[in-house]
Design a protein around this motif. Structure first.
Motif, PDB file in Angstrom:
ATOM      1  N   PHE A 166       0.895  -0.965   0.023  1.00  0.00           N
ATOM      2  CA  PHE A 166      -0.001   0.041  -0.023  1.00  0.00           C
ATOM      3  C   PHE A 166       0.774   1.258   0.032  1.00  0.00           C
ATOM      4  CE2 PHE A 166      -3.427  -2.675   0.850  1.00  0.00           C
ATOM      5  CZ  PHE A 166      -4.820  -1.936   0.494  1.00  0.00           C
ATOM      6  N   GLY A 167       2.123   1.341   0.607  1.00  0.00           N
ATOM      7  CA  GLY A 167       2.971   2.246   0.703  1.00  0.00           C
ATOM      8  C   GLY A 167       3.477   2.495  -0.676  1.00  0.00           C
ATOM      9  N   LEU A 168       3.840   1.345  -1.460  1.00  0.00           N
ATOM     10  CA  LEU A 168       4.554   1.827  -2.771  1.00  0.00           C
ATOM     11  C   LEU A 168       3.653   2.038  -3.805  1.00  0.00           C
ATOM     12  CD1 LEU A 168       6.744  -1.635  -2.467  1.00  0.00           C
ATOM     13  CD2 LEU A 168       7.433   0.915  -2.445  1.00  0.00           C
ATOM     14  N   TRP A 169       2.345   1.397  -3.971  1.00  0.00           N
ATOM     15  CA  TRP A 169       1.401   1.783  -4.987  1.00  0.00           C
ATOM     16  C   TRP A 169      -0.011   2.101  -4.461  1.00  0.00           C
ATOM     17  CZ3 TRP A 169       3.716  -3.314  -4.733  1.00  0.00           C
ATOM     18  CH2 TRP A 169       5.039  -3.501  -5.519  1.00  0.00           C
ATOM     19  N   PRO A 170      -0.005   3.441  -3.854  1.00  0.00           N
ATOM     20  CA  PRO A 170      -1.192   3.936  -3.520  1.00  0.00           C
ATOM     21  C   PRO A 170      -2.511   3.931  -4.108  1.00  0.00           C
ATOM     22  CG  PRO A 170       0.184   5.835  -3.911  1.00  0.00           C
ATOM     23  CD  PRO A 170       1.087   4.613  -4.029  1.00  0.00           C
ATOM     24  N   ALA A 177      -2.852  -4.304  -9.851  1.00  0.00           N
ATOM     25  CA  ALA A 177      -2.035  -5.039 -10.829  1.00  0.00           C
ATOM     26  C   ALA A 177      -0.760  -5.479 -10.189  1.00  0.00           C
ATOM     27  CB  ALA A 177      -1.760  -3.633 -12.212  1.00  0.00           C
ATOM     28  N   GLN A 178      -0.126  -4.721  -9.397  1.00  0.00           N
ATOM     29  CA  GLN A 178       1.033  -5.291  -8.940  1.00  0.00           C
ATOM     30  C   GLN A 178       1.052  -6.565  -8.214  1.00  0.00           C
ATOM     31  OE1 GLN A 178       4.335  -4.163  -9.546  1.00  0.00           O
ATOM     32  NE2 GLN A 178       3.611  -2.396 -11.017  1.00  0.00           N
ATOM     33  N   VAL A 179      -0.001  -6.740  -7.571  1.00  0.00           N
ATOM     34  CA  VAL A 179      -0.211  -7.938  -6.618  1.00  0.00           C
ATOM     35  C   VAL A 179      -1.016  -9.191  -6.979  1.00  0.00           C
ATOM     36  CG1 VAL A 179       0.600  -6.614  -4.469  1.00  0.00           C
ATOM     37  CG2 VAL A 179      -1.743  -7.044  -4.989  1.00  0.00           C
ATOM     38  N   GLY A 180      -1.884  -8.674  -7.988  1.00  0.00           N
ATOM     39  CA  GLY A 180      -2.877  -9.768  -8.841  1.00  0.00           C
ATOM     40  C   GLY A 180      -4.218  -9.847  -8.268  1.00  0.00           C
ATOM     41  N   GLN A 181      -4.889 -10.032  -9.312  1.00  0.00           N
ATOM     42  CA  GLN A 181      -6.389 -10.351  -9.075  1.00  0.00           C
ATOM     43  C   GLN A 181      -6.617 -11.269  -7.930  1.00  0.00           C
ATOM     44  OE1 GLN A 181      -8.762  -8.407 -10.638  1.00  0.00           O
ATOM     45  NE2 GLN A 181     -10.346  -9.009  -9.577  1.00  0.00           N
ATOM     46  N   ALA A 182      -5.896 -12.309  -7.712  1.00  0.00           N
ATOM     47  CA  ALA A 182      -6.353 -13.411  -6.647  1.00  0.00           C
ATOM     48  C   ALA A 182      -5.986 -12.823  -5.300  1.00  0.00           C
ATOM     49  CB  ALA A 182      -5.072 -14.441  -7.032  1.00  0.00           C
ATOM     50  N   ASN A 183      -5.375 -11.541  -5.218  1.00  0.00           N
ATOM     51  CA  ASN A 183      -5.271 -11.110  -3.943  1.00  0.00           C
ATOM     52  C   ASN A 183      -6.362  -9.997  -3.664  1.00  0.00           C
ATOM     53  OD1 ASN A 183      -3.340 -12.452  -2.628  1.00  0.00           O
ATOM     54  ND2 ASN A 183      -1.880 -11.611  -3.845  1.00  0.00           N
ATOM     55  N   VAL A 184      -7.262  -9.611  -4.449  1.00  0.00           N
ATOM     56  CA  VAL A 184      -8.369  -8.603  -4.211  1.00  0.00           C
ATOM     57  C   VAL A 184      -9.056  -8.686  -2.828  1.00  0.00           C
ATOM     58  CG1 VAL A 184     -10.390  -9.508  -5.418  1.00  0.00           C
ATOM     59  CG2 VAL A 184     -10.097  -7.098  -5.246  1.00  0.00           C
ATOM     60  N   VAL A 185      -9.211  -9.787  -2.281  1.00  0.00           N
ATOM     61  CA  VAL A 185     -10.215  -9.864  -1.085  1.00  0.00           C
ATOM     62  C   VAL A 185      -9.119  -9.638   0.176  1.00  0.00           C
ATOM     63  CG1 VAL A 185     -11.079 -11.283   0.480  1.00  0.00           C
ATOM     64  CG2 VAL A 185     -11.534 -11.727  -1.996  1.00  0.00           C
ATOM     65  N   HIS A 186      -7.667  -9.823   0.083  1.00  0.00           N
ATOM     66  CA  HIS A 186      -6.894  -9.333   1.036  1.00  0.00           C
ATOM     67  C   HIS A 186      -6.495  -7.745   0.786  1.00  0.00           C
ATOM     68  CE1 HIS A 186      -6.158 -13.502   2.136  1.00  0.00           C
ATOM     69  NE2 HIS A 186      -5.678 -13.571   1.042  1.00  0.00           N
ATOM     70  N   LEU A 187      -6.648  -7.371  -0.272  1.00  0.00           N
ATOM     71  CA  LEU A 187      -6.595  -5.942  -0.581  1.00  0.00           C
ATOM     72  C   LEU A 187      -7.661  -5.129  -0.103  1.00  0.00           C
ATOM     73  CD1 LEU A 187      -5.063  -5.857  -3.989  1.00  0.00           C
ATOM     74  CD2 LEU A 187      -3.713  -5.363  -1.964  1.00  0.00           C
ATOM     75  N   SER A 189      -9.898  -6.199   2.215  1.00  0.00           N
ATOM     76  CA  SER A 189     -10.014  -6.404   3.835  1.00  0.00           C
ATOM     77  C   SER A 189      -9.076  -5.363   4.468  1.00  0.00           C
ATOM     78  CB  SER A 189      -9.657  -7.731   4.126  1.00  0.00           C
ATOM     79  OG  SER A 189      -9.640  -7.920   5.587  1.00  0.00           O
ATOM     80  N   HIS A 190      -7.791  -5.574   3.858  1.00  0.00           N
ATOM     81  CA  HIS A 190      -6.811  -4.313   4.669  1.00  0.00           C
ATOM     82  C   HIS A 190      -7.216  -2.922   4.533  1.00  0.00           C
ATOM     83  CE1 HIS A 190      -2.913  -3.484   6.101  1.00  0.00           C
ATOM     84  NE2 HIS A 190      -2.784  -2.405   5.186  1.00  0.00           N
ATOM     85  N   ALA A 191      -7.706  -2.749   3.281  1.00  0.00           N
ATOM     86  CA  ALA A 191      -8.077  -1.145   3.184  1.00  0.00           C
ATOM     87  C   ALA A 191      -9.211  -0.858   4.107  1.00  0.00           C
ATOM     88  CB  ALA A 191      -8.704  -1.086   1.776  1.00  0.00           C
ATOM     89  N   ALA A 192     -10.184  -1.793   4.235  1.00  0.00           N
ATOM     90  CA  ALA A 192     -11.321  -1.488   5.172  1.00  0.00           C
ATOM     91  C   ALA A 192     -10.977  -1.355   6.781  1.00  0.00           C
ATOM     92  CB  ALA A 192     -12.491  -2.882   5.136  1.00  0.00           C
ATOM     93  N   ARG A 193      -9.881  -2.451   6.923  1.00  0.00           N
ATOM     94  CA  ARG A 193      -9.398  -2.528   8.385  1.00  0.00           C
ATOM     95  C   ARG A 193      -8.552  -1.080   8.942  1.00  0.00           C
ATOM     96  NH1 ARG A 193      -5.778  -5.589   9.117  1.00  0.00           N
ATOM     97  NH2 ARG A 193      -5.631  -6.812   7.397  1.00  0.00           N
ATOM     98  N   THR A 194      -8.014  -0.606   7.826  1.00  0.00           N
ATOM     99  CA  THR A 194      -6.939   0.595   8.053  1.00  0.00           C
ATOM    100  C   THR A 194      -7.707   1.914   7.506  1.00  0.00           C
ATOM    101  OG1 THR A 194      -6.042   0.302   5.951  1.00  0.00           O
ATOM    102  CG2 THR A 194      -4.972  -0.790   7.675  1.00  0.00           C
ATOM    103  N   GLY A 195      -8.843   1.986   7.263  1.00  0.00           N
ATOM    104  CA  GLY A 195      -9.527   3.213   7.093  1.00  0.00           C
ATOM    105  C   GLY A 195      -9.430   3.830   5.611  1.00  0.00           C
ATOM    106  N   ARG A 196      -8.915   3.007   4.571  1.00  0.00           N
ATOM    107  CA  ARG A 196      -8.600   3.498   3.390  1.00  0.00           C
ATOM    108  C   ARG A 196      -9.925   3.276   2.571  1.00  0.00           C
ATOM    109  NH1 ARG A 196      -3.402   1.242   5.067  1.00  0.00           N
ATOM    110  NH2 ARG A 196      -1.925   2.414   4.367  1.00  0.00           N
ATOM    111  N   THR A 197     -10.888   4.142   2.731  1.00  0.00           N
ATOM    112  CA  THR A 197     -12.273   3.759   2.183  1.00  0.00           C
ATOM    113  C   THR A 197     -12.376   4.085   0.644  1.00  0.00           C
ATOM    114  OG1 THR A 197     -12.785   6.290   2.567  1.00  0.00           O
ATOM    115  CG2 THR A 197     -13.569   4.564   4.430  1.00  0.00           C
ATOM    116  N   GLU A 198     -11.553   5.008  -0.014  1.00  0.00           N
ATOM    117  CA  GLU A 198     -11.634   5.027  -1.319  1.00  0.00           C
ATOM    118  C   GLU A 198     -11.091   3.768  -2.032  1.00  0.00           C
ATOM    119  OE1 GLU A 198     -13.237   7.278  -2.586  1.00  0.00           O
ATOM    120  OE2 GLU A 198     -13.686   8.674  -1.076  1.00  0.00           O
TER     121      GLU A 198
END
Length: 415
Positions: A166-170, A177-187, A189-198
């Motif tokens: 998240f720090g490298l590719w905001p 695109a960098q970490v792959g479609q397979a990781n979209v749920v992890h992305l 979930s992390h965005a929701a837990r850390t307040g990155r609502t956009e």
């Protein structure tokens, strides 16, 4: 011959024990001093290192020399000896690459990194160390591959990898695109837990396609994040569509436990109180029971629900309430207050000391600048001497009904 007095015999025994302990301490000191001198001697330490054959120990000592003492030449020698004993030992290769990078030999360090990358294919261990080295060397290809792997395959290191990604590719699209479609749920979930609502909102369509029922915990955390960041207009339609579209107030019959999240009931039990859901007692479903132990002068507001509503409309809260043995001049009541908006609270009368199931009705208005209200059970602190609240309160069949507009246009009858 005269007998030795008892107190003299005790004194002799204590003296003998002291002398024995003193002799033992002297022996231990004599043994310890040569051992300490041997281990402290630089020549002995060097001899010990020369005798090492374990790649693990050689690499460990190499890191100590490199990172703590700055002895790069000696560290390099230990790394290379470790690789003589095991050419596939990845920590030694990584140590050499870090050493070259610190010396400014970026090309050599990058070459070692790529060699390690070929050796480590499909291996979880040391993947995070390799990713950090790739970050230091600016090798974005290896870095993105490793971060994607860690996020997908290594839960213990997932949070660290997500923070770095998240720090490298905001920007959400670039990160995906960098970490792959397979990781979209992890992305997501992390965005929701850390307040990155956009970012979470950007990935929400992907989660919908994967199926909300398959990812309910992540979606509920997302909705809670939206609520906390005053994004009610984004959160409410999702809640209505996937979690509660039939009624305005959720789980008003207490058919299930409070969810403590999003637009569900939120409840806790401060000291001097407890709660449970139980049969209503007259065969009419279940009820929430709040018990007060008589040990605290509680300011209670620990059962509540955020309810998204239309602004500029009138509503009515209805409930059935029962009580038994409630004490003090300040007993519980129901309240409707604006949530994240300036709406004056509307409260019911306090509940009687003891009463059978009784209907309660509380009309209220949602101002034009409000999008939600908070329904809660409250009890104010008492200023009387007998201020410790005791007794029981039951609630069931809570509903909210829309009754009209605040500024409805009058109907003019045709002449």
């Amino acid at each position: 011959m005269a007998a030795v007095p008892l107190h003299s015999r005790h004194r002799l025994l204590r003296l003998g024990a002291f002398l024995a302990l003193l002799a033992l301490a002297a022996v231990q000191l004599r043994i310890a001093l040569p051992e300490q001198a041997e281990y402290s001697d630089a020549g002995a330490a060097a001899a010990m290192l020369d005798a090492l054959r374990s790649p693990f120990l050689l690499t460990w000592h190499g890191k100590q020399l490199h990172q703590l003492q700055g002895q790069t030449e000696a560290a390099e020698g230990l790394y290379r000896r470790a690789l003589v004993h095991n050419p596939l030992y990845l920590p030694a290769w990584l140590g050499l690459a870090e050493l070259d990078n610190d010396r400014g030999r970026t090309a050599e360090a990058t070459a070692i990194l790529r060699h390690v990358d070929s050796l480590a294919a499909g291996i979880n261990r040391w993947r995070w160390d390799k990713a950090l080295l790739a970050y230091q060397l600016g090798d974005s290809d290896i870095l993105s591959q490793d971060l994607a792997w860690i996020i997908a395959e290594i839960p213990a290191q997932r949070d660290n990898a997500l923070k770095l990604a998240f720090g490298l590719w905001p920007e959400p699209a670039a990160l995906l695109a960098q970490v792959g479609q397979a990781n979209v749920v992890h992305l997501f979930s992390h965005a929701a837990r850390t307040g990155r609502t956009e970012a979470a909102l950007a990935w929400w369509p992907e989660i919908e396609q994967l199926g909300v029922d398959n990812h309910r915990p992540e979606v509920l955390a997302f909705l809670t994040s939206l609520i906390n960041h005053e994004r009610l207009t984004d959160a409410a339609p999702i809640w209505r569509r996937y979690f509660n579209g039939a009624t305005l107030l959720t789980n008003g019959d207490f058919a299930r436990e409070p969810g403590n999240t999003a637009f569900d009931w939120r409840i806790s039990a401060p000291k001097g109180s407890s709660w449970r859901i139980e049969a209503a007692g007259d065969g009419k479903g279940q009820a929430m029971r709040l018990h007060f132990s008589g040990t605290n002068n509680l300011g209670f507001r620990h059962l509540s629900q955020i309810v998204p509503l239309e602004s500029g409309h009138r509503y009515r809260l209805t409930a059935q309430v029962k009580s038994e043995g409630l004490t003090t001049d300040q007993r519980p009541y129901l309240e409707v207050a604006g949530f994240q908006c300036p709406m004056a609270p509307v409260r019911s009368e306090i509940v009687a000391v003891s009463q059978p199931w009784t209907d309660l009705t509380l009309p209220f208005e949602v101002p034009p600048d409000c999008r939600a209200v908070q329904v809660r059970v409250r009890r104010d602190r008492s200023n009387h001497l007998d201020n410790l609240i005791a007794g029981d309160l039951w609630l069931r069949q809570l509903t909210i009904t829309k009754t009209g507009e605040i500024h409805a246009t009058p109907v003019v009858e045709a002449q």
